[in-house]
Motif scaffolding. Structure first.
Motif, PDB file in Angstrom:
ATOM      1  N   MET A 101       0.809  -1.206   0.000  1.00 36.90           N
ATOM      2  CA  MET A 101       0.000   0.000   0.000  1.00 36.90           C
ATOM      3  C   MET A 101       0.851   1.268   0.000  1.00 36.90           C
ATOM      4  SD  MET A 101      -3.240  -0.762  -0.140  1.00 36.90           S
ATOM      5  CE  MET A 101      -2.796  -2.109  -1.229  1.00 36.90           C
ATOM      6  N   PHE A 102       2.111   1.171   0.470  1.00 36.92           N
ATOM      7  CA  PHE A 102       2.953   2.356   0.568  1.00 36.92           C
ATOM      8  C   PHE A 102       3.847   2.531  -0.663  1.00 36.92           C
ATOM      9  CE2 PHE A 102       1.949   1.055   4.892  1.00 36.92           C
ATOM     10  CZ  PHE A 102       1.467   2.233   5.420  1.00 36.92           C
ATOM     11  N   ASN A 103       3.716   1.652  -1.638  1.00 40.89           N
ATOM     12  CA  ASN A 103       4.533   1.770  -2.854  1.00 40.89           C
ATOM     13  C   ASN A 103       3.727   1.298  -4.058  1.00 40.89           C
ATOM     14  OD1 ASN A 103       6.742   2.292  -4.467  1.00 40.89           O
ATOM     15  ND2 ASN A 103       7.756   0.355  -4.027  1.00 40.89           N
ATOM     16  N   LEU A 104       2.543   1.880  -4.216  1.00 44.46           N
ATOM     17  CA  LEU A 104       1.646   1.466  -5.295  1.00 44.46           C
ATOM     18  C   LEU A 104       2.185   1.832  -6.670  1.00 44.46           C
ATOM     19  CD1 LEU A 104      -1.826   2.370  -3.758  1.00 44.46           C
ATOM     20  CD2 LEU A 104      -0.876   0.089  -4.105  1.00 44.46           C
ATOM     21  N   GLN A 105       3.031   2.856  -6.731  1.00 47.64           N
ATOM     22  CA  GLN A 105       3.530   3.293  -8.026  1.00 47.64           C
ATOM     23  C   GLN A 105       4.307   2.186  -8.723  1.00 47.64           C
ATOM     24  OE1 GLN A 105       2.474   6.428  -8.824  1.00 47.64           O
ATOM     25  NE2 GLN A 105       3.039   5.895 -10.916  1.00 47.64           N
ATOM     26  N   SER A 106       4.962   1.319  -7.948  1.00 49.29           N
ATOM     27  CA  SER A 106       5.725   0.222  -8.546  1.00 49.29           C
ATOM     28  C   SER A 106       4.820  -0.800  -9.201  1.00 49.29           C
ATOM     29  CB  SER A 106       6.586  -0.463  -7.483  1.00 49.29           C
ATOM     30  OG  SER A 106       5.770  -1.046  -6.468  1.00 49.29           O
ATOM     31  N   ASN A 107       3.529  -0.814  -8.832  1.00 46.80           N
ATOM     32  CA  ASN A 107       2.570  -1.748  -9.421  1.00 46.80           C
ATOM     33  C   ASN A 107       1.593  -1.048 -10.367  1.00 46.80           C
ATOM     34  OD1 ASN A 107       3.306  -4.221  -7.873  1.00 46.80           O
ATOM     35  ND2 ASN A 107       2.650  -2.991  -6.135  1.00 46.80           N
ATOM     36  N   SER A 108       1.889   0.198 -10.758  1.00 51.08           N
ATOM     37  CA  SER A 108       0.935   0.970 -11.563  1.00 51.08           C
ATOM     38  C   SER A 108       0.670   0.334 -12.922  1.00 51.08           C
ATOM     39  CB  SER A 108       1.445   2.402 -11.743  1.00 51.08           C
ATOM     40  OG  SER A 108       2.703   2.416 -12.405  1.00 51.08           O
ATOM     41  N   PHE A 109       1.678  -0.291 -13.527  1.00 51.09           N
ATOM     42  CA  PHE A 109       1.478  -0.900 -14.844  1.00 51.09           C
ATOM     43  C   PHE A 109       0.479  -2.049 -14.763  1.00 51.09           C
ATOM     44  CE2 PHE A 109       2.534  -4.151 -18.024  1.00 51.09           C
ATOM     45  CZ  PHE A 109       2.409  -3.409 -19.195  1.00 51.09           C
ATOM     46  N   GLU A 110       0.649  -2.915 -13.777  1.00 48.87           N
ATOM     47  CA  GLU A 110      -0.260  -4.046 -13.617  1.00 48.87           C
ATOM     48  C   GLU A 110      -1.667  -3.577 -13.277  1.00 48.87           C
ATOM     49  OE1 GLU A 110      -0.826  -7.949 -10.694  1.00 48.87           O
ATOM     50  OE2 GLU A 110       1.012  -6.741 -10.612  1.00 48.87           O
ATOM     51  N   ILE A 111      -1.777  -2.581 -12.397  1.00 49.32           N
ATOM     52  CA  ILE A 111      -3.086  -2.043 -12.029  1.00 49.32           C
ATOM     53  C   ILE A 111      -3.766  -1.417 -13.248  1.00 49.32           C
ATOM     54  CG2 ILE A 111      -4.248  -0.298 -10.629  1.00 49.32           C
ATOM     55  CD1 ILE A 111      -2.065  -0.730  -8.516  1.00 49.32           C
ATOM     56  N   SER A 112      -3.016  -0.657 -14.035  1.00 48.74           N
ATOM     57  CA  SER A 112      -3.575   0.000 -15.228  1.00 48.74           C
ATOM     58  C   SER A 112      -4.066  -1.032 -16.239  1.00 48.74           C
ATOM     59  CB  SER A 112      -2.509   0.897 -15.868  1.00 48.74           C
ATOM     60  OG  SER A 112      -2.094   1.911 -14.983  1.00 48.74           O
ATOM     61  N   LYS A 113      -3.288  -2.071 -16.450  1.00 49.89           N
ATOM     62  CA  LYS A 113      -3.660  -3.099 -17.427  1.00 49.89           C
ATOM     63  C   LYS A 113      -4.945  -3.797 -17.019  1.00 49.89           C
ATOM     64  CE  LYS A 113      -1.874  -7.199 -19.780  1.00 49.89           C
ATOM     65  NZ  LYS A 113      -0.732  -8.163 -19.874  1.00 49.89           N
ATOM     66  N   GLY A 114      -5.083  -4.128 -15.731  1.00 49.41           N
ATOM     67  CA  GLY A 114      -6.294  -4.791 -15.259  1.00 49.41           C
ATOM     68  C   GLY A 114      -7.521  -3.917 -15.399  1.00 49.41           C
ATOM     69  N   ILE A 115      -7.391  -2.625 -15.049  1.00 49.79           N
ATOM     70  CA  ILE A 115      -8.526  -1.705 -15.164  1.00 49.79           C
ATOM     71  C   ILE A 115      -8.924  -1.524 -16.618  1.00 49.79           C
ATOM     72  CG2 ILE A 115      -9.253   0.677 -14.803  1.00 49.79           C
ATOM     73  CD1 ILE A 115      -7.590   0.720 -12.269  1.00 49.79           C
ATOM     74  N   GLN A 116      -7.940  -1.431 -17.519  1.00 51.29           N
ATOM     75  CA  GLN A 116      -8.249  -1.275 -18.945  1.00 51.29           C
ATOM     76  C   GLN A 116      -9.078  -2.448 -19.462  1.00 51.29           C
ATOM     77  OE1 GLN A 116      -4.857  -0.709 -21.556  1.00 51.29           O
ATOM     78  NE2 GLN A 116      -6.027  -1.338 -23.359  1.00 51.29           N
ATOM     79  N   GLU A 117      -8.708  -3.658 -19.087  1.00 50.77           N
ATOM     80  CA  GLU A 117      -9.450  -4.834 -19.545  1.00 50.77           C
ATOM     81  C   GLU A 117     -10.883  -4.813 -19.036  1.00 50.77           C
ATOM     82  OE1 GLU A 117      -7.138  -8.107 -18.196  1.00 50.77           O
ATOM     83  OE2 GLU A 117      -5.564  -7.860 -19.718  1.00 50.77           O
TER      84      GLU A 117
END
Length: 331
Positions: A177-193
């Motif tokens: 939760m304190f370093n979400l930016q490192s997972n932004s690509f995976e989060i963005s890809k899931g939301i796009q789908e």
């Protein structure tokens, strides 16, 4: 006769074009004999009647509807203009470009987090990309009942479900939760789908989705910054080098400025650290040196040496404390 023909003629075109407009419907009017169709760059013209597509025209230019358009319409090929009759058909102009729009959470999203009963309040922002890809679905779901459709309409639909999707993909698989930016690509890809599955039913596809940044409440952000600074102080030599470099670059080393004070403090910390290391090293070496000082071959104080021969009978002694021949006490 030509007078009436010019009187009834009209131009079918996208009127009052706007960059943020996704489609515009030319409807509720008759196409007369001698009418022209104008298609501009980045537009497709779709002729449809009673919700059914008659023909799609993609090349920009000006066309005579009677001679260049009607022969290609699926069920209206045999249509002939009469003296006082026109063709009842709707024309949908579609903007074919890819739209790029910014998004941002209006309110903080409380992400379930261990140790925080109310969850971690997080905000996010970024961009999403979309374009029209299915004209049949677009007419069936939207254009059949609307005269025009703009980017803001799509944005409203996306932001209405975006909070739930952010919560779903941030909470997934125990992300830090304190370093979400490192997972932004995976989060963005899931939301796009997930967004694409929602919007494709209306003939629109989500071609891109990006989370640019996550933001925390000030108290939590201060804690993150403090933790990062502590991690940097752990490397004293590195921290000292940076402090000295910043001080020299700012020209504050010669005065009593903050850079000079910081450099002095760090130098003191460095010396104190070295002294502590030496003391720890000495305390670790002390037991070993004490053990080495006492040799196993040397008897302890007060301990008598056993004779090799019995002083009473002269028999060679063994390991016992008494002579094996006469019983004389040896020690």
């Amino acid at each position: 006769m030509s007078f009436f023909r010019n009187q009834f003629a009209n131009v079918v075109e996208w009127q009052e074009f706007r960059d943020d407009m996704i489609f515009y419907k030319w409807s509720n009017r008759e196409i007369k004999k001698g009418s022209k169709l104008i298609i501009r760059p980045g537009q497709d013209a779709i002729f449809f009647n009673n919700g059914k597509i008659e023909g799609v025209f993609r090349d920009e230019g000006e066309y005579d509807i009677e001679s260049q358009i009607i022969p290609f319409l699926s069920t209206l090929k045999g249509f002939r203009f009469g003296f006082n009759s026109g063709m009842r058909v709707e024309v949908l102009f579609v903007n074919t470009k890819e739209f790029i729009e910014k998004w941002g959470t209006k309110n903080a999203i409380n992400i379930p987090t261990l140790g925080l009963p109310g969850g971690m309040p997080i905000r996010a922002n970024g961009t999403f990309h979309f374009k029209v890809n299915d004209y049949v679905a677009l007419i069936d779901q939207i254009a059949g009942v609307r005269e025009q459709y703009v980017v803001e309409d799509v944005k409203i639909r996306i932001t209405s479900i975006l909070d739930q999707l952010l919560m779903k993909w941030i909470s997934r698989e125990g992300k830090d939760m304190f370093n979400l930016q490192s997972n932004s690509f995976e989060i963005s890809k899931g939301i796009q789908e997930d967004l694409d599955m929602q919007m494709i039913k209306s003939g629109i596809t989500i071609t891109g989705f990006n989370v640019m940044s996550f933001s925390y409440p000030k108290e939590i952000q201060d804690m993150i910054n403090k933790n990062a600074s502590h991690g940097m102080v752990g490397n004293v030599d590195r921290y000292q080098q940076i402090s000295l470099t910043d001080g020299m670059a700012s020209g504050k080393m010669s005065g009593g400025g903050a850079a000079s004070d910081m450099a002095g403090m760090m130098m003191g910390m460095n010396i104190a650290g070295k002294m502590l290391n030496q003391m720890n090293q000495q305390s670790q070496d002390q037991p070993a040196s004490s053990q080495n000082a006492q040799s196993p071959s040397q008897p302890n104080a007060g301990e008598q040496k056993r004779p090799n021969f019995c002083p009473n009978c002269g028999t060679k002694t063994g390991e016992g404390n008494f002579c094996s021949n006469c019983g004389h006490k040896l020690v």
